[in-house]
Motif scaffolding. Structure first.
Motif, PDB file in Angstrom:
ATOM      1  N   MET A 152       0.866  -0.756   0.562  1.00  0.00           N
ATOM      2  CA  MET A 152       0.265   0.209   0.182  1.00  0.00           C
ATOM      3  C   MET A 152       0.704   1.496   0.233  1.00  0.00           C
ATOM      4  SD  MET A 152      -3.181  -1.755   2.577  1.00  0.00           S
ATOM      5  CE  MET A 152      -4.519  -0.044   1.839  1.00  0.00           C
ATOM      6  N   GLU A 153       0.337   2.199  -0.099  1.00  0.00           N
ATOM      7  CA  GLU A 153       0.460   3.249  -0.092  1.00  0.00           C
ATOM      8  C   GLU A 153       1.933   3.772   1.598  1.00  0.00           C
ATOM      9  OE1 GLU A 153       1.078   6.140  -3.117  1.00  0.00           O
ATOM     10  OE2 GLU A 153       0.064   4.010  -4.089  1.00  0.00           O
ATOM     11  N   GLY A 154       2.849   4.524   0.643  1.00  0.00           N
ATOM     12  CA  GLY A 154       3.834   4.500   2.256  1.00  0.00           C
ATOM     13  C   GLY A 154       3.455   5.768   3.015  1.00  0.00           C
ATOM     14  N   ASP A 155       2.167   7.244   2.592  1.00  0.00           N
ATOM     15  CA  ASP A 155       1.944   7.672   3.355  1.00  0.00           C
ATOM     16  C   ASP A 155       0.323   7.270   3.720  1.00  0.00           C
ATOM     17  OD1 ASP A 155       1.064   7.984   0.733  1.00  0.00           O
ATOM     18  OD2 ASP A 155       0.861  10.143   1.288  1.00  0.00           O
ATOM     19  N   TYR A 156      -0.493   6.526   3.666  1.00  0.00           N
ATOM     20  CA  TYR A 156      -1.240   5.635   3.680  1.00  0.00           C
ATOM     21  C   TYR A 156      -0.996   4.659   5.252  1.00  0.00           C
ATOM     22  CZ  TYR A 156      -5.088   2.134   4.395  1.00  0.00           C
ATOM     23  OH  TYR A 156      -6.575   1.470   4.663  1.00  0.00           O
ATOM     24  N   ASN A 157       0.054   4.011   5.288  1.00  0.00           N
ATOM     25  CA  ASN A 157       0.093   3.421   6.081  1.00  0.00           C
ATOM     26  C   ASN A 157       0.924   4.202   7.377  1.00  0.00           C
ATOM     27  OD1 ASN A 157      -0.063   0.705   5.728  1.00  0.00           O
ATOM     28  ND2 ASN A 157       1.765  -0.239   4.333  1.00  0.00           N
ATOM     29  N   MET A 158       1.830   5.281   6.680  1.00  0.00           N
ATOM     30  CA  MET A 158       1.879   6.111   7.996  1.00  0.00           C
ATOM     31  C   MET A 158       0.980   6.920   9.088  1.00  0.00           C
ATOM     32  SD  MET A 158       4.588   9.554   7.731  1.00  0.00           S
ATOM     33  CE  MET A 158       4.227  10.584   9.173  1.00  0.00           C
ATOM     34  N   HIS A 159      -0.477   7.413   7.753  1.00  0.00           N
ATOM     35  CA  HIS A 159      -1.318   7.528   8.724  1.00  0.00           C
ATOM     36  C   HIS A 159      -2.268   6.335   8.811  1.00  0.00           C
ATOM     37  CE1 HIS A 159      -6.067   7.212   8.855  1.00  0.00           C
ATOM     38  NE2 HIS A 159      -5.134   8.844   9.367  1.00  0.00           N
ATOM     39  N   SER A 160      -1.453   5.162   9.358  1.00  0.00           N
ATOM     40  CA  SER A 160      -2.874   4.399   9.701  1.00  0.00           C
ATOM     41  C   SER A 160      -1.937   3.668  10.766  1.00  0.00           C
ATOM     42  CB  SER A 160      -2.630   2.634   9.056  1.00  0.00           C
ATOM     43  OG  SER A 160      -3.805   3.127   7.839  1.00  0.00           O
ATOM     44  N   ARG A 161      -0.534   3.736  10.663  1.00  0.00           N
ATOM     45  CA  ARG A 161       0.280   3.240  11.639  1.00  0.00           C
ATOM     46  C   ARG A 161       0.322   4.599  12.922  1.00  0.00           C
ATOM     47  NH1 ARG A 161       4.258  -0.159  11.999  1.00  0.00           N
ATOM     48  NH2 ARG A 161       4.217  -0.374  10.309  1.00  0.00           N
ATOM     49  N   VAL A 162       0.325   5.386  12.653  1.00  0.00           N
ATOM     50  CA  VAL A 162      -0.171   6.790  14.047  1.00  0.00           C
ATOM     51  C   VAL A 162      -0.901   6.624  14.607  1.00  0.00           C
ATOM     52  CG1 VAL A 162       0.595   9.571  13.768  1.00  0.00           C
ATOM     53  CG2 VAL A 162       2.232   7.973  12.825  1.00  0.00           C
ATOM     54  N   ILE A 163      -2.477   6.693  13.484  1.00  0.00           N
ATOM     55  CA  ILE A 163      -2.917   6.835  14.431  1.00  0.00           C
ATOM     56  C   ILE A 163      -3.469   5.937  15.383  1.00  0.00           C
ATOM     57  CG2 ILE A 163      -5.527   6.697  13.959  1.00  0.00           C
ATOM     58  CD1 ILE A 163      -3.983   9.585  13.590  1.00  0.00           C
ATOM     59  N   PHE A 164      -3.508   4.857  14.665  1.00  0.00           N
ATOM     60  CA  PHE A 164      -4.080   3.013  15.183  1.00  0.00           C
ATOM     61  C   PHE A 164      -2.562   2.403  16.062  1.00  0.00           C
ATOM     62  CE2 PHE A 164      -6.467   3.936  11.627  1.00  0.00           C
ATOM     63  CZ  PHE A 164      -7.950   3.786  12.053  1.00  0.00           C
ATOM     64  N   GLY A 165      -1.304   2.090  15.323  1.00  0.00           N
ATOM     65  CA  GLY A 165      -0.738   1.358  15.725  1.00  0.00           C
ATOM     66  C   GLY A 165      -0.027   2.593  17.263  1.00  0.00           C
ATOM     67  N   ASP A 166       0.117   3.786  17.139  1.00  0.00           N
ATOM     68  CA  ASP A 166       0.390   4.740  18.330  1.00  0.00           C
ATOM     69  C   ASP A 166      -0.550   5.543  18.433  1.00  0.00           C
ATOM     70  OD1 ASP A 166       2.633   3.382  16.676  1.00  0.00           O
ATOM     71  OD2 ASP A 166       3.369   5.425  16.035  1.00  0.00           O
ATOM     72  N   ARG A 167      -1.048   5.957  18.827  1.00  0.00           N
ATOM     73  CA  ARG A 167      -1.945   6.690  19.038  1.00  0.00           C
ATOM     74  C   ARG A 167      -3.027   5.952  19.691  1.00  0.00           C
ATOM     75  NH1 ARG A 167      -1.971  11.920  15.938  1.00  0.00           N
ATOM     76  NH2 ARG A 167       0.203  12.197  15.795  1.00  0.00           N
ATOM     77  N   MET A 168      -3.264   5.065  18.740  1.00  0.00           N
ATOM     78  CA  MET A 168      -5.040   4.468  19.679  1.00  0.00           C
ATOM     79  C   MET A 168      -4.458   3.485  21.012  1.00  0.00           C
ATOM     80  SD  MET A 168      -7.680   1.930  17.616  1.00  0.00           S
ATOM     81  CE  MET A 168      -6.547   0.877  17.048  1.00  0.00           C
ATOM     82  N   MET A 169      -3.350   2.397  20.235  1.00  0.00           N
ATOM     83  CA  MET A 169      -3.205   1.313  21.178  1.00  0.00           C
ATOM     84  C   MET A 169      -2.246   2.571  23.191  1.00  0.00           C
ATOM     85  SD  MET A 169      -3.605  -1.268  20.146  1.00  0.00           S
ATOM     86  CE  MET A 169      -2.765  -2.325  21.275  1.00  0.00           C
ATOM     87  N   ALA A 170      -1.555   3.328  22.663  1.00  0.00           N
ATOM     88  CA  ALA A 170      -1.129   3.645  24.118  1.00  0.00           C
ATOM     89  C   ALA A 170      -2.425   4.047  24.627  1.00  0.00           C
ATOM     90  CB  ALA A 170      -0.527   4.982  23.784  1.00  0.00           C
TER      91      ALA A 170
END
Length: 684
Positions: A152-170
């Motif tokens: 998938m697109e690099g900036d799409y995965n950046m959005h997904s990782r920051v919002i869901f992988g980092d902030r949501m999990m925190a």
């Protein structure tokens, strides 16, 4: 592709009320707990709705920060590997890495992604993915034996990782909403899950408490989560609806191109005209691991409402532990153990827990894969001499629930049949021979340690490599694969030492070592003049010591480990920690378990373990332990076993437990009570 559409969240009145993205007023009422559940909604779905509402009232809606700074953009792309493949559009990681070094470009891209976070707008190229099929088993290129990864697109995965992988999990961790039974988490791995499973097996065996284990493998875990359901889950965990829409809407209209050795396909696959995809996370989406983690948190919370799980009570001191099982991504092992249940009630509870887990899984859009599901019932019987044996498996069927409302029967295995879960071949009887020396085919996905060594040696003989490269392969290729899960095994040291010599002897010439060199020099470290070969038994001891660091941890592993150690203490009849005693002969009196094997390692390698483990107080002055007295009298091992069986059947530890009130003689009614062995599985 759209199997998750069978979820109740996608069908009927509930599906109409939620829409495709759960961005309606009805979705808001579910999140604030005010939704009136329609009577046609099944019980499992109702439990999921209740849990979403409970968490939605705990966490402030939209509490994740919905922007990204230029510094965060630069830091993110500074940590990635530029060689990572991505993007059908041709905008690869290298472009973003370079952009991150420029303040001007970093500011531009950060504002662009922040706009998506706040509005839900996503570039059209985010809806195009490139599918790559990877071999699960080296050399097997059959389509059904490959894993599809979506680039998938690099900036799409950046959005997904920051919002869901980092902030949501925190936020989830801050509110302690990730259950301890999930082992795909920070500071944990698959070995911890396998170790917990091993300890539960051992506790059942040491205490002779019947145990039910059901393994339910979720089918296509990342690709069978209904979007309305996961949108509700994300919002409950604090993600703003705009970010949820940006992530899911791209998947719902995704165009899937295929990448092969001949290039990229000119055509693409997508949803049928007039419909959308309702049940994909996509393997390759940076939000998928975090998304599956919070979905499992909801599923497990709903499942626990039924009161299922293993109830582990330390036999000497400590709080009771209740654990549902071991969850690691799509692998689920459900435990059922309760000393208060008889055989019929236990089997009824096992079936009930299996159906309840199937129900909540179906509610999310998933389903269990019947051919990969199996169960055990570890129950115990005694013969006339007091020897215990595993009871044969029950003849009653065990079934799972399917999305269409029907049931499917799954296999109930005998306790000595091995199954591979989390990379470890294990069975309730604790026999590790399958993991150590099973004769597997070279192309099997999972291989035993012996097969791994034989395959490596055979390839080495044909490679004609210089010795220095053989050493590199020996340490980084062979032992890296062998070392995984060694500490989880409970095999005795003798089994470990018998496995290595032949293999080590064959590899010596390739490593540049003369075969006439004595064995001691082969395994001695090079700092002391040896050759530094790795010894399997020594590596096992090191791994076991590392796992023992879980001792007294408040997590389920630490509590179960303490319960097993106390059960071992009662079984061998010592006053304090068994690890402080010599293994022979007391260790030979105990049932096979991980803590028993660890005790053998500690004794054989003269390892000193310092731990908080208080001794049992003597009930009377000058009292003694029964087994210490028997050992001091010089009894043979068989005589000691007979004494120990009688001691355990009478629930006795000290001489005062079987002595008369004046302490001058043994009271026969207390030393040899006329009781059923199965009724004395735990000390009162």
């Amino acid at each position: 592709m759209d199997a998750a559409a069978s979820s109740p969240f996608c069908q009927g009145l509930l599906g109409e009320q939620l829409g495709y993205l759960s961005d309606t007023t009805i979705a808001a009422s579910i999140l604030d707990g005010s939704y009136a559940i329609p009577p046609e909604v099944d019980d499992a779905t109702a439990l999921l709705i209740d849990e979403i509402g409970r968490i939605g009232q705990t966490i402030i809606r939209g509490s994740t920060r919905q922007d990204i700074s230029p510094d965060e953009f630069s830091t993110y792309w500074r940590r990635v590997r530029e060689s990572t493949s991505s993007s059908y559009s041709g905008v690869h990681f290298g472009h973003y890495v370079v952009a991150g070094t420029s303040e001007r470009f970093a500011t531009f891209f950060a504002k662009k992604i922040s706009l998506t976070m706040r509005t839900g707008w996503a570039p059209s190229r985010w809806g195009i993915g490139l599918t790559v099929l990877l071999e699960k088993i080296a050399g097997v290129a059959l389509v059904n034996k490959t894993r599809a990864i979506l680039l998938m697109e690099g900036d799409y995965n950046m959005h997904s990782r920051v919002i869901f992988g980092d902030r949501m999990m925190a936020i989830a961790r801050e509110h302690d909403l990730i259950p301890e039974d999930q082992y795909a988490e920070k500071e944990s791995d698959g070995q911890d899950g396998a170790f917990m499973k091993r300890l539960v097996y051992d506790f059942s065996r040491l205490m002779k408490i019947a145990l039910g284990i059901v393994s339910e493998d979720a089918s296509n875990c990342y690709d069978r989560i209904a979007h309305p359901f996961c949108s509700l889950v994300f919002q409950a965990f604090g993600v703003a609806i705009a970010s949820v829409i940006a992530m899911l809407s791209c998947i719902q209209r995704m165009k899937f191109y295929l990448h092969t050795a001949f290039g990229e396909s000119p055509g693409f696959m997508t949803a049928i005209l007039g419909t959308i995809i309702q049940g994909l996370y996509c393997q390759g989406n940076a939000a998928s691991p975090a998304g599956w983690s919070v979905v499992c948190a909801i599923l497990l919370a709903a499942y626990n409402q039924g009161g299922h799980g293993a109830k582990i009570r330390p036999p000497i001191r400590g709080d009771r532990l209740e654990t549902a099982g071991v969850l690691y991504v799509d692998d689920v092992d459900l435990f059922t153990m309760d000393a208060d249940l008889d055989e019929v009630a236990l089997w009824t509870e096992i079936q009930s827990s299996t159906l309840d887990w199937s129900g909540v899984l179906i509610g999310s859009g998933g389903t269990a894969k019947g051919e990969k599901c199996f169960g055990y019932l570890a129950d115990y019987t005694w013969d006339e001499s007091g020897q215990w044996h595993y009871a044969p498996p029950p003849t009653k069927p065990l079934v799972i629930l399917l999305p269409d409302g029907t049931t499917e029967e799954i296999t109930v295995l005998p306790c000595d049949v091995h199954q591979v879960t989390l990379g470890v071949a294990s069975s309730p009887d604790g026999n590790d021979q399958h993991h150590l020396a099973a004769e597997d085919k070279a192309r099997d996905k999972w291989k035993s340690i012996r097969t791994k060594a034989e395959v490596w040696v055979n390839r080495l003989k044909k490679a004609h490599l210089p010795s220095k490269y053989v050493w590199v392969s020996y340490r980084l290729q062979l032992w890296s694969s062998v070392r995984y899960s060694l500490g989880v095994l409970s095999a005795r040291l003798k089994e470990m030492t018998e496995l290595c010599p032949r293999f080590a002897f064959e590899v010596l010439p390739h490593l540049g070592i003369n075969r006439r060199v004595r064995k001691g020099w082969r395994y001695m470290h090079s700092a002391f003049g040896g050759f530094g070969l790795l010894d399997l038994a020594t590596e096992v001891v090191i791994s076991r010591v590392n796992l023992f660091l879980h001792w007294d941890n408040p997590a389920p592993i630490g509590k179960t480990l303490r319960a097993c150690m106390q059960a071992l203490q009662l079984q061998c009849g010592c006053q304090g920690c068994p690890l402080a005693e010599r293994f022979y002969p007391m260790g030979e009196l105990c049932d096979h378990s991980w803590v028993t094997s660890f005790w053998e390692c500690v004794s054989a390698y003269s390892i000193m373990i310092e731990m908080d483990y208080p001794d049992l107080p003597l009930p009377r002055a000058n009292d003694q332990m029964i087994m210490q007295v028997a050992i001091s009298l010089g009894y043979t091992l068989e005589q000691l076993r007979s004494v120990n069986r009688c001691r355990i059947s009478s629930c006795s530890l000290f001489l005062s437990d079987i002595a008369s009130a004046d302490g001058r003689r043994v009271d026969p009614t207390r030393a040899l009570p006329d009781v059923d062995y199965s009724a004395t599985s735990a000390f009162d």
